[in-house]
Design a protein around this motif. Sequence first.
Motif, PDB file in Angstrom:
ATOM      1  N   GLU A  98       0.810  -1.097   0.287  1.00 15.41           N
ATOM      2  CA  GLU A  98       0.120   0.498  -0.301  1.00 15.41           C
ATOM      3  C   GLU A  98       0.915   1.111   0.288  1.00 15.41           C
ATOM      4  OE1 GLU A  98      -3.041   0.017   3.316  1.00 15.41           O
ATOM      5  OE2 GLU A  98      -3.536  -2.256   2.563  1.00 15.41           O
ATOM      6  N   PHE A  99       0.320   2.295  -0.844  1.00 17.56           N
ATOM      7  CA  PHE A  99       1.590   3.335  -0.799  1.00 17.56           C
ATOM      8  C   PHE A  99       0.286   4.514   0.335  1.00 17.56           C
ATOM      9  CE2 PHE A  99       1.928   2.148  -4.628  1.00 17.56           C
ATOM     10  CZ  PHE A  99       3.146   1.576  -5.060  1.00 17.56           C
ATOM     11  N   THR A 100       1.230   5.076   1.263  1.00 15.41           N
ATOM     12  CA  THR A 100       0.620   6.668   2.056  1.00 15.41           C
ATOM     13  C   THR A 100      -0.061   7.933   1.179  1.00 15.41           C
ATOM     14  OG1 THR A 100       2.521   5.293   3.564  1.00 15.41           O
ATOM     15  CG2 THR A 100       1.240   8.470   3.610  1.00 15.41           C
ATOM     16  N   ASP A 101      -1.151   7.816   2.142  1.00 16.64           N
ATOM     17  CA  ASP A 101      -1.393   9.448   2.001  1.00 16.64           C
ATOM     18  C   ASP A 101      -0.919  10.617   1.618  1.00 16.64           C
ATOM     19  OD1 ASP A 101      -3.805  11.455   2.536  1.00 16.64           O
ATOM     20  OD2 ASP A 101      -4.533   9.975   0.371  1.00 16.64           O
ATOM     21  N   MET A 102      -1.607  11.842   0.730  1.00 18.30           N
ATOM     22  CA  MET A 102      -0.273  12.489   1.032  1.00 18.30           C
ATOM     23  C   MET A 102      -0.545  13.506   2.016  1.00 18.30           C
ATOM     24  SD  MET A 102      -1.942  15.471  -1.539  1.00 18.30           S
ATOM     25  CE  MET A 102      -3.982  15.819  -1.430  1.00 18.30           C
ATOM     26  N   HIS A 103      -2.171  12.741   2.473  1.00 16.52           N
ATOM     27  CA  HIS A 103      -2.418  13.970   4.843  1.00 16.52           C
ATOM     28  C   HIS A 103      -1.580  13.637   5.447  1.00 16.52           C
ATOM     29  CE1 HIS A 103      -5.634  16.234   2.702  1.00 16.52           C
ATOM     30  NE2 HIS A 103      -5.540  15.355   1.963  1.00 16.52           N
ATOM     31  N   ASP A 104      -1.405  12.199   5.317  1.00 13.86           N
ATOM     32  CA  ASP A 104      -0.542  11.603   6.215  1.00 13.86           C
ATOM     33  C   ASP A 104       1.439  11.691   5.585  1.00 13.86           C
ATOM     34  OD1 ASP A 104      -1.865   9.803   7.616  1.00 13.86           O
ATOM     35  OD2 ASP A 104      -2.483   8.475   5.578  1.00 13.86           O
ATOM     36  N   TRP A 105       1.914  12.064   4.568  1.00 10.00           N
ATOM     37  CA  TRP A 105       3.235  12.621   4.606  1.00 10.00           C
ATOM     38  C   TRP A 105       3.300  13.954   4.998  1.00 10.00           C
ATOM     39  CZ3 TRP A 105       6.617   9.364   4.120  1.00 10.00           C
ATOM     40  CH2 TRP A 105       6.445   7.890   3.170  1.00 10.00           C
ATOM     41  N   GLY A 106       2.002  14.709   5.093  1.00 13.10           N
ATOM     42  CA  GLY A 106       2.661  15.962   5.621  1.00 13.10           C
ATOM     43  C   GLY A 106       2.437  15.582   7.469  1.00 13.10           C
ATOM     44  N   ASP A 107       1.724  15.241   8.258  1.00 14.60           N
ATOM     45  CA  ASP A 107       1.793  14.529   9.195  1.00 14.60           C
ATOM     46  C   ASP A 107       3.101  14.690   9.509  1.00 14.60           C
ATOM     47  OD1 ASP A 107      -0.928  15.537   9.295  1.00 14.60           O
ATOM     48  OD2 ASP A 107      -1.516  13.635   9.283  1.00 14.60           O
ATOM     49  N   MET A 108       3.848  13.423   8.453  1.00 13.37           N
ATOM     50  CA  MET A 108       5.096  12.626   8.886  1.00 13.37           C
ATOM     51  C   MET A 108       5.867  13.980   8.974  1.00 13.37           C
ATOM     52  SD  MET A 108       5.337   9.319   8.153  1.00 13.37           S
ATOM     53  CE  MET A 108       4.485   8.400   6.503  1.00 13.37           C
ATOM     54  N   LEU A 109       6.026  15.053   8.356  1.00  8.75           N
ATOM     55  CA  LEU A 109       6.786  15.856   7.547  1.00  8.75           C
ATOM     56  C   LEU A 109       7.075  16.725   8.368  1.00  8.75           C
ATOM     57  CD1 LEU A 109       6.044  17.081   3.950  1.00  8.75           C
ATOM     58  CD2 LEU A 109       8.591  16.236   4.635  1.00  8.75           C
TER      59      LEU A 109
END
Length: 297
Positions: free
Chosen positions: A175-186
């Motif tokens: 599975e690939f991560t959603d862009m909103h989760d990438w924003g949270d991780m940043l």
Amino acid sequence: MAAERPPTIAPAAAARWERAAPPQSPWLHEEVARRMEDRLQWIKRTPRAWADWQPARGGLEGHGLVARRYPAAACHVVEHQARHAEAARAALARPWWRRLGGPPLAFDVPPDDSLDMLWANMQLHTVADPQALLAQWHRALAIDGFLMFSCLGPDTLRELRAVYAQAGWPPPGHEFTDMHDWGDMLVGQGFAEPVMDMERLTLSFETPARLLAELRELGANLHPERFPALRGRGWRQRLEAALSEGLRGEDGRLHLTFEVIYGHALKPVPRARVSEQSAVSLRDMRAMLQSDRGVRR
């Protein structure tokens, strides 16, 4: 939760793919690099030093586009695998007469706090511990430096996943991560002002064999529940038949969706947490003091 992402990448499989990946840039990676480089026109700051993280897979032509946009900037090329480093050096190293008087080009990991831009194309979706990599990128950037990255999003291969599910097979990919989760991780790794963007690309193929060959160039199935062993020729025939039936459009070609996520974020001045007793690292304290001196000037 974002802290648990990505949930379906097997670390051993990810490490094996990093070693086995061919040292060349797939067509799709180069196309995404071209689109991401075009977004640099909206960035007003001109980097004095930047790094290209694993361009042998991320896009050697894309590296050239960024280098031409910032011709005076020093550059670090980061490759962790020997074959990839050799390919990047062969493609990017300048002849000696061009090195005289030109900006430095180093094939190494940049020192902490040394970069104004870090460029990472089409990598994060194959990393088993992306937060550790984001933290490493954050350390490499100087204050007010920025990160530019791209990766695949969750709608990628949705048609292929449907074919596998209908046949009762294990998932064809992690599975690939959603862009909103990438924003949270940043934000969780200390970045500020993350800007996330997404687009969907539809690629078409004449035959199932060509489609599968393209997917092999792009990556590997890192899902922990993937097929545990090799399949035979009979399964390959059933797979091609299922792809021909499930992916064929009105134009007679086979269609696959790729969701591409683009991310941009800044490294801000570190802020100390206010409490009765606060601990600040020497590195962060130095950055805050340097920022304060800059404001007073």
